[in-house]
Design a protein around this motif. Structure first.
Motif, mmCIF file in Angstrom:
data_model
loop_
_atom_site.group_PDB
_atom_site.id
_atom_site.type_symbol
_atom_site.label_atom_id
_atom_site.label_comp_id
_atom_site.label_asym_id
_atom_site.label_seq_id
_atom_site.Cartn_x
_atom_site.Cartn_y
_atom_site.Cartn_z
ATOM 1 N N LEU A 1 -44.831 35.551 -42.101
ATOM 2 C CA LEU A 1 -44.812 35.066 -40.960
ATOM 3 C C LEU A 1 -44.514 36.271 -39.167
ATOM 4 O O LEU A 1 -45.007 35.443 -38.758
ATOM 5 N N GLU A 2 -44.362 37.411 -39.678
ATOM 6 C CA GLU A 2 -44.359 38.333 -38.079
ATOM 7 C C GLU A 2 -45.430 38.709 -38.438
ATOM 8 O O GLU A 2 -45.777 39.005 -37.165
ATOM 9 N N ASP A 3 -46.509 39.420 -39.145
ATOM 10 C CA ASP A 3 -47.809 39.363 -38.824
ATOM 11 C C ASP A 3 -48.779 37.988 -38.456
ATOM 12 O O ASP A 3 -49.939 38.702 -37.411
ATOM 13 N N LEU A 4 -47.865 37.469 -38.768
ATOM 14 C CA LEU A 4 -48.791 35.611 -38.179
ATOM 15 C C LEU A 4 -48.940 35.763 -37.291
ATOM 16 O O LEU A 4 -49.550 36.110 -35.977
ATOM 17 N N GLU A 5 -47.317 36.063 -36.062
ATOM 18 C CA GLU A 5 -47.115 35.319 -34.850
ATOM 19 C C GLU A 5 -47.880 36.771 -34.226
ATOM 20 O O GLU A 5 -47.779 36.813 -33.121
ATOM 21 N N GLN A 6 -47.997 37.910 -34.506
ATOM 22 C CA GLN A 6 -47.670 39.192 -33.509
ATOM 23 C C GLN A 6 -49.362 38.663 -33.475
ATOM 24 O O GLN A 6 -50.101 38.983 -32.926
ATOM 25 N N VAL B 1 -58.112 32.567 -40.557
ATOM 26 C CA VAL B 1 -57.839 32.346 -42.086
ATOM 27 C C VAL B 1 -56.924 33.657 -42.609
ATOM 28 O O VAL B 1 -57.423 34.232 -42.240
ATOM 29 N N ILE B 2 -55.296 32.750 -42.893
ATOM 30 C CA ILE B 2 -54.596 33.317 -43.547
ATOM 31 C C ILE B 2 -54.691 33.398 -44.886
ATOM 32 O O ILE B 2 -55.459 32.435 -45.731
ATOM 33 N N VAL C 1 -56.264 26.833 -37.465
ATOM 34 C CA VAL C 1 -55.574 28.204 -38.327
ATOM 35 C C VAL C 1 -55.648 27.619 -39.498
ATOM 36 O O VAL C 1 -55.054 26.395 -39.799
ATOM 37 N N THR C 2 -56.217 28.386 -40.588
ATOM 38 C CA THR C 2 -56.696 27.710 -41.700
ATOM 39 C C THR C 2 -54.946 28.331 -42.840
ATOM 40 O O THR C 2 -55.440 29.557 -42.897
ATOM 41 N N VAL C 3 -54.917 27.665 -44.445
ATOM 42 C CA VAL C 3 -53.954 27.782 -45.083
ATOM 43 C C VAL C 3 -53.833 27.785 -46.029
ATOM 44 O O VAL C 3 -54.187 26.252 -46.520
ATOM 45 N N THR C 4 -54.479 28.569 -47.954
ATOM 46 C CA THR C 4 -54.804 27.603 -48.717
ATOM 47 C C THR C 4 -53.619 27.692 -49.144
ATOM 48 O O THR C 4 -52.703 28.785 -49.481
ATOM 49 N N LYS D 1 -44.425 26.579 -38.209
ATOM 50 C CA LYS D 1 -43.252 26.517 -37.151
ATOM 51 C C LYS D 1 -44.004 28.140 -36.310
ATOM 52 O O LYS D 1 -43.599 27.262 -35.226
ATOM 53 N N VAL D 2 -44.626 28.584 -36.785
ATOM 54 C CA VAL D 2 -44.983 29.944 -36.098
ATOM 55 C C VAL D 2 -46.576 29.280 -35.218
ATOM 56 O O VAL D 2 -45.987 30.017 -34.011
ATOM 57 N N VAL D 3 -47.261 28.801 -35.650
ATOM 58 C CA VAL D 3 -47.836 28.467 -34.757
ATOM 59 C C VAL D 3 -47.818 27.279 -33.725
ATOM 60 O O VAL D 3 -48.252 27.085 -32.529
ATOM 61 N N LYS D 4 -46.733 26.683 -34.317
ATOM 62 C CA LYS D 4 -46.723 25.174 -32.884
ATOM 63 C C LYS D 4 -46.078 26.221 -32.099
ATOM 64 O O LYS D 4 -46.293 25.689 -31.111
#
Length: 395
Positions: free
Chosen positions: A134-139, A100-101, A149-152, A169-172
């Motif tokens: 997005l860098e934190d997400l990628e890590q 969950v973002i 992955v969910t995002v509000t 884009k990062v997730v996929k």
């Protein structure tokens, strides 16, 4: 494109019993168009009435136009936006990993909802007013495999706008099969969403915000990738009312202009939804997005001139359909909300548990934005300025 009406032409708006000098600029329900409210007054009508069936069917098709998707599957069900969270039970199974973002209150509670159905939830958080990079997400994604992955998109507790295009884009790029779920309850109809182009899998929304319909409809739009995962699940869906096995045949039937029944749809609300969707899609979605961006900037410039600051820490992280504003020193929520209400403007107090008493929130979406001749935004700015002067003089 026709020119906007001037203020002196306001009487040309549909004048009816619904018109009021008082209006709401909370985060939903928003102000409703007179035609939408008139559609709600449709006489008692069967959900299998030959006149209703095509209304429901076309509403499903119009939702695709709003989300800019060719083949995603909409679900329109009586309930609140929270029902959309609940419908994620169709895509997760016990012990599935979910990221969950989280940018506020609604990220917290979406995660709580998914845990009810056995998901193992990890939160990726940011300080109040910010969004995870997005860098934190990628890590995080390189360290563990996630089913979802969910995002509000817009967390109304903070007014933060997520970069859903960048997130998808990062997730996929790391895990193409991971389901990208966007909580768009406070963004569909006001923020830019390009469902197919951005490779989204699910968008959850509700009727009462930028779609401009009274509360009572939960709406979910699911990609064919998400539907494939749903159809190949290994365990039964742990819900009855939210179960897509029940609702998919209903949606398919109405879109084919055939009546069907599982649970009674909210007939009058669907008439209202149809009316609003026809209004929304009468212009390009690009034009609608731009209108909301321009009015948002106008409003945010105005509050800056009044010496106020947003919770959102940057322009790119600030929603276009609402603004969350820190209270000035010496002013309480209990001062500003009733003062504006007395001037005919209903706003909302804070919601985030860590600072609810320190800020207030104002919505700017729907007809308050797309029909500037109503004067809603100008009145909000004027009333806010007057209220702040009054409160300062009393201090």
């Amino acid at each position: 494109m026709s020119q906007p009406h001037k203020l002196c032409m306001i009487p040309e708006l549909p004048v009816s019993k619904h018109v009021s000098e008082h209006f709401v600029v909370i985060l939903g329900p928003i102000e409703f168009h007179e035609d939408v409210l008139d559609a709600m007054s449709t006489p008692a009508t069967s959900h299998v009435d030959p006149l209703f069936v095509p209304i429901f069917g076309e509403s499903i098709e119009l939702l695709r136009k709003v989300l800019l998707t060719k083949d995603a599957q909409p679900f329109v069900v009586a309930g609140s936006g929270t029902l959309g969270w609940d419908m994620m039970v169709n895509l997760i199974e016990r012990d599935d990993e979910v990221l969950v973002i989280n940018t506020g209150y609604f990220g917290d509670h979406l995660g709580e909802c998914l845990e009810v159905y056995g998901a193992k939830v990890t939160h990726l958080r940011a300080p109040i007013g910010s969004r995870p990079s997005l860098e934190d997400l990628e890590q995080v994604l390189t360290g563990k495999k996630y089913k979802m992955v969910t995002v509000t998109h817009v967390d109304t507790s903070t007014g933060v706008l997520a970069d859903i295009k960048g997130v998808a884009k990062v997730v996929k790029s790391i895990s193409p099969e991971t389901i990208v779920v966007v909580d768009g309850v406070c963004s569909v109809g006001s923020e830019e969403i390009r469902f197919d182009e951005w490779n989204l899998d699910v968008v959850i929304t509700a009727s009462q915000k930028a779609l401009g319909v009274p509360p009572g409809l939960g709406i979910v739009v699911a990609s064919q990738h998400a539907m494939k995962i749903f159809k190949s699940r290994k365990t039964p869906v742990a819900s009855y009312y939210s179960n897509w096995n029940k609702w998919l045949p209903i949606m398919n039937a109405y879109e084919a202009r055939k009546p069907a029944y599982f649970a009674t749809p909210a007939v009058q609300l669907i008439y209202a939804l149809h009316t609003s969707l026809k209004q929304i899609t009468a212009q390009s979605m690009d034009s609608r997005f731009e209108q909301h961006r321009q009015v948002s900037q106008k409003f945010k410039n105005a509050i800056t001139e009044l010496g106020l600051k947003q919770l959102a820490v940057s322009d790119e992280a600030a929603a276009n359909g609402m603004t969350a504003i820190w209270l000035p020193d010496g002013v309480q929520v209990s001062d500003i909300v009733p003062s504006l209400a007395a001037k005919g403007v209903q706003i909302a107090g804070g919601l985030h548990k860590e600072c609810a008493a320190k800020y207030f929130r104002i919505g700017h979406m729907g007809i308050s934005v797309t029909e500037p001749q109503r004067g809603h935004i100008d009145k909000v700015i004027e009333s806010l300025a007057t209220t702040l002067k009054e409160l300062k003089s009393k201090a």
